[in-house]
Design a protein around this motif. Structure first.
Motif, PDB file in Angstrom:
ATOM      1  N   VAL A  19      16.125 -13.066  -7.654  1.00  0.00           N
ATOM      2  CA  VAL A  19      17.461 -13.606  -7.909  1.00  0.00           C
ATOM      3  C   VAL A  19      17.879 -14.549  -6.781  1.00  0.00           C
ATOM      4  N   LEU A  20      17.638 -14.129  -5.547  1.00  0.00           N
ATOM      5  CA  LEU A  20      18.015 -14.957  -4.399  1.00  0.00           C
ATOM      6  C   LEU A  20      17.245 -16.276  -4.382  1.00  0.00           C
ATOM      7  N   VAL A  66      15.860 -17.874  -6.946  1.00  0.00           N
ATOM      8  CA  VAL A  66      16.288 -18.720  -8.065  1.00  0.00           C
ATOM      9  C   VAL A  66      17.678 -19.285  -7.805  1.00  0.00           C
ATOM     10  N   GLU A  67      18.598 -18.454  -7.341  1.00  0.00           N
ATOM     11  CA  GLU A  67      19.958 -18.924  -7.099  1.00  0.00           C
ATOM     12  C   GLU A  67      19.986 -19.991  -6.001  1.00  0.00           C
ATOM     13  N   ARG A  68      19.141 -19.816  -4.981  1.00  0.00           N
ATOM     14  CA  ARG A  68      19.112 -20.787  -3.896  1.00  0.00           C
ATOM     15  C   ARG A  68      18.599 -22.139  -4.388  1.00  0.00           C
ATOM     16  N   ARG A 120      18.691 -23.210  -7.476  1.00  0.00           N
ATOM     17  CA  ARG A 120      19.678 -23.745  -8.413  1.00  0.00           C
ATOM     18  C   ARG A 120      20.883 -24.332  -7.671  1.00  0.00           C
ATOM     19  N   ALA A 121      21.323 -23.652  -6.611  1.00  0.00           N
ATOM     20  CA  ALA A 121      22.463 -24.149  -5.841  1.00  0.00           C
ATOM     21  C   ALA A 121      22.161 -25.494  -5.198  1.00  0.00           C
ATOM     22  N   ASP A 135      16.268 -18.855 -16.293  1.00  0.00           N
ATOM     23  CA  ASP A 135      16.773 -17.518 -15.976  1.00  0.00           C
ATOM     24  C   ASP A 135      15.802 -16.804 -15.043  1.00  0.00           C
ATOM     25  N   VAL A 136      16.322 -15.965 -14.166  1.00  0.00           N
ATOM     26  CA  VAL A 136      15.452 -15.273 -13.212  1.00  0.00           C
ATOM     27  C   VAL A 136      14.379 -14.452 -13.923  1.00  0.00           C
TER      28      VAL A 136
END
Length: 210
Positions: free
Chosen positions: A133-134, A136-138, A140-141, A150-151
């Motif tokens: 999650v971290l 992927v979110e990083r 994406r950000a 999606d993760v």
């Protein structure tokens, strides 16, 4: 004067070597055939069945150890990607390249459902998802990853690439890197990059069936 611990140290070193031989043999055997008997591992490792049972109580115990080692490697690579100094996309790409090369997903594909996981395994699996999650979110950000990714897509992408296997180890690695590069192009917004390695031949494709 002789060191009284020398013999003990020697036995521990031999046991460690046997562990490595057994685990490497087990990985080869069970990635090929998860239903193979534990005696096949002993033969591949070149150790007696009694030596194997001294280290692992059962086939299920051995399978759990393989899965645990694979998860530990995955966690180490994910943590390294999150703490390096590279930009988020480069870290994401390097992480996936390292995981594909380590081939931890082959264990997932072949061993899933063949043993009862321990609480430690369950905890490590949960931690791996947190790190996913971290990562992927990083990415994406930083606007480097397509927003509809999606993760949970991550695990299936890695498993799909791990399913590529043509017999020769280096050729398998080339093809996995090729299809990882294709996948990353689909996930990344910038223009296309040159794909590594030549495409598969018909002999490689058809040879798997016969």
């Amino acid at each position: 004067m002789p060191n009284p611990n020398q013999g003990f140290s020697g036995r521990r070193a031999e046991a460690a070597r046997n562990d490595d031989l057994i685990l490497e043999a087990a990985r080869e055997v069970y990635v090929s055939d998860p239903h193979a008997p534990i005696s096949a591992v002993a033969r591949r490792a070149g150790v007696g069945i009694s030596a194997l049972y001294r280290r692992f109580e059962s086939k299920e115990d051995l399978l759990r150890r393989l899965a645990a080692d694979g998860l530990k490697r995955y966690l180490a690579e994910a943590e390294a990607a999150l703490t390096d100094d590279a930009d988020p996309w480069t870290s994401f790409v390097t992480f996936l390249q390292n995981i594909v090369d380590a081939d931890t997903a082959s264990l997932t594909l072949r061993l899933a459902g063949t043993f009862s996981p321990t609480e430690e395994l369950i905890a490590d699996a949960a931690r791996s998802q947190e790190l996913n999650v971290l990562l992927v979110e990083r990415a994406r950000a930083a606007r480097e990853l397509r927003p509809d990714f999606d993760v949970n897509d991550l695990a299936l992408i890695i498993e799909q690439i791990a399913a590529i296997r043509v017999g020769d180890i280096e050729r398998t690695r080339q093809l996995r890197r090729r299809y990882l590069a294709l996948t990353l192009e689909a996930l990344h917004r910038p223009g296309p990059a040159r794909l590594p390695g030549p495409p598969p031949t018909w002999e490689e494709i058809s040879g798997r069936w016969g």
